[in-house]
Design a protein around this motif. Structure first.
Motif, PDB file in Angstrom:
ATOM      1  N   GLN A  59      35.186  35.530  36.407  1.00 16.97           N
ATOM      2  CA  GLN A  59      35.068  36.144  37.712  1.00 16.97           C
ATOM      3  C   GLN A  59      34.098  35.346  38.584  1.00 16.97           C
ATOM      4  N   LEU A  60      34.384  35.334  39.872  1.00 17.32           N
ATOM      5  CA  LEU A  60      33.486  34.745  40.854  1.00 17.32           C
ATOM      6  C   LEU A  60      32.599  35.861  41.378  1.00 17.32           C
ATOM      7  N   VAL A  61      31.298  35.646  41.350  1.00 17.83           N
ATOM      8  CA  VAL A  61      30.378  36.709  41.751  1.00 17.83           C
ATOM      9  C   VAL A  61      29.426  36.221  42.836  1.00 17.83           C
ATOM     10  N   ARG A  62      29.032  37.140  43.676  1.00 17.02           N
ATOM     11  CA  ARG A  62      28.008  36.888  44.698  1.00 17.02           C
ATOM     12  C   ARG A  62      26.841  37.825  44.439  1.00 17.02           C
ATOM     13  N   ASN A  63      25.699  37.253  44.155  1.00 20.58           N
ATOM     14  CA  ASN A  63      24.494  38.043  43.877  1.00 20.58           C
ATOM     15  C   ASN A  63      24.747  39.091  42.797  1.00 20.58           C
ATOM     16  N   GLY A  64      25.575  38.734  41.802  1.00 17.31           N
ATOM     17  CA  GLY A  64      25.831  39.617  40.675  1.00 17.31           C
ATOM     18  C   GLY A  64      26.987  40.586  40.861  1.00 17.31           C
ATOM     19  N   VAL A  65      27.665  40.560  42.020  1.00 20.14           N
ATOM     20  CA  VAL A  65      28.776  41.480  42.300  1.00 20.14           C
ATOM     21  C   VAL A  65      30.081  40.689  42.302  1.00 20.14           C
ATOM     22  N   GLU A  79      31.342  33.440  36.076  1.00 21.74           N
ATOM     23  CA  GLU A  79      30.886  33.940  34.788  1.00 21.74           C
ATOM     24  C   GLU A  79      32.030  34.588  34.023  1.00 21.74           C
ATOM     25  N   VAL A  80      31.834  34.727  32.713  1.00 16.46           N
ATOM     26  CA  VAL A  80      32.764  35.449  31.849  1.00 16.46           C
ATOM     27  C   VAL A  80      32.486  36.947  31.990  1.00 16.46           C
ATOM     28  N   PHE A  81      33.531  37.754  32.167  1.00 13.51           N
ATOM     29  CA  PHE A  81      33.296  39.196  32.248  1.00 13.51           C
ATOM     30  C   PHE A  81      33.812  39.948  31.024  1.00 13.51           C
ATOM     31  N   TYR A  82      34.505  39.239  30.106  1.00 12.30           N
ATOM     32  CA  TYR A  82      34.941  39.846  28.839  1.00 12.30           C
ATOM     33  C   TYR A  82      34.948  38.731  27.814  1.00 12.30           C
ATOM     34  N   GLY A 139      38.608  37.771  40.257  1.00  9.53           N
ATOM     35  CA  GLY A 139      38.632  37.481  38.829  1.00  9.53           C
ATOM     36  C   GLY A 139      39.966  36.898  38.418  1.00  9.53           C
ATOM     37  N   SER A 140      40.042  36.440  37.182  1.00 10.42           N
ATOM     38  CA  SER A 140      41.287  35.868  36.664  1.00 10.42           C
ATOM     39  C   SER A 140      41.275  35.925  35.144  1.00 10.42           C
ATOM     40  N   VAL A 141      42.484  35.933  34.570  1.00 12.49           N
ATOM     41  CA  VAL A 141      42.650  35.976  33.120  1.00 12.49           C
ATOM     42  C   VAL A 141      43.633  34.883  32.716  1.00 12.49           C
TER      43      VAL A 141
END
Length: 206
Positions: A141-147, A182-185, A151-153
């Motif tokens: 996932q692409l995040v901005r300030n942690g949010v 970052e990795v979200f799973y 995302g993609s799989v």
């Protein structure tokens, strides 16, 4: 009695050793945070210096290549970075570090933390790609300030499979905002970086 004293001394030594390890871990964490803070400040200082240099050269009216280059550096931030190695079992919610820098105009991407820091307010374009091969999968996932922004799989189901995935987003940022991938799973995750297929790109549009 001697055995009891020995056990007490041993327990005391273990406690001291444990405290030292905790302190070392805290110092390492503090050092990483300090480096990130310093880089953040460097990005903003570099931007301000380039703006001043550009204005001085424009006022001088020399129209040189150096002046045009300085103006470009002061008015834009752009980067493309790659991962040049395989990553297995990347912990979830920790930035991926793309360590091979192709372009880093404005020095806003930090190759030690994997984070991009916006040097100025504006609209930015970001894109990332991931290469998964053999039996593995990747949830990024692409995040901005942690949010999370997007995302993609991507998944490969056999030892000879190769799949490519990724995502793109246009984001309105303020100076100092940070963006990363970052990795979200993190179950059975595998990222292949040896062939240039895992990358991260960003640029200031306006």
């Amino acid at each position: 009695m001697k055995s009891l004293k020995f056990i007490i001394v041993l327990l005391h030594a273990c406690c001291i050793h444990g405290n030292i390890e905790e302190r070392l871990e805290k110092l390492e964490t503090d050092m990483v945070n300090l480096k990130e803070h310093v880089h953040h400040q460097d990005v903003l200082i570099n931007h301000l210096n380039n703006v001043i240099l550009s204005q001085n050269e424009q006022n001088g009216g020399n129209g040189t290549t150096r002046g045009r280059r300085s103006f470009l550096q002061s008015s834009m931030a752009a980067f493309t970075v790659l991962m040049d190695h395989v990553i297995l079992a990347q912990p979830a919610n920790t930035p991926l570090v793309f360590n091979r820098v192709i372009t880093n105009l404005g020095i806003a991407y930090n190759s030690h933390t994997g984070k991009f820091t916006a040097p100025q307010d504006g609209v930015y374009l970001f894109s990332y790609s991931m290469h998964v091969n053999r039996i593995g999968q990747s949830f990024l996932q692409l995040v901005r300030n942690g949010v999370q922004i997007v995302g993609s799989v991507t998944e490969s189901t056999n030892d000879y499979g190769d799949t490519q995935g990724g995502s793109t987003a246009v984001i309105d940022l303020f100076a100092g905002d940070q963006v990363w991938v970052e990795v979200f799973y993190d179950e059975n995750d595998r990222l292949e970086g040896k062939y240039g297929g895992t990358s991260f790109t960003g640029a200031l549009l306006a």
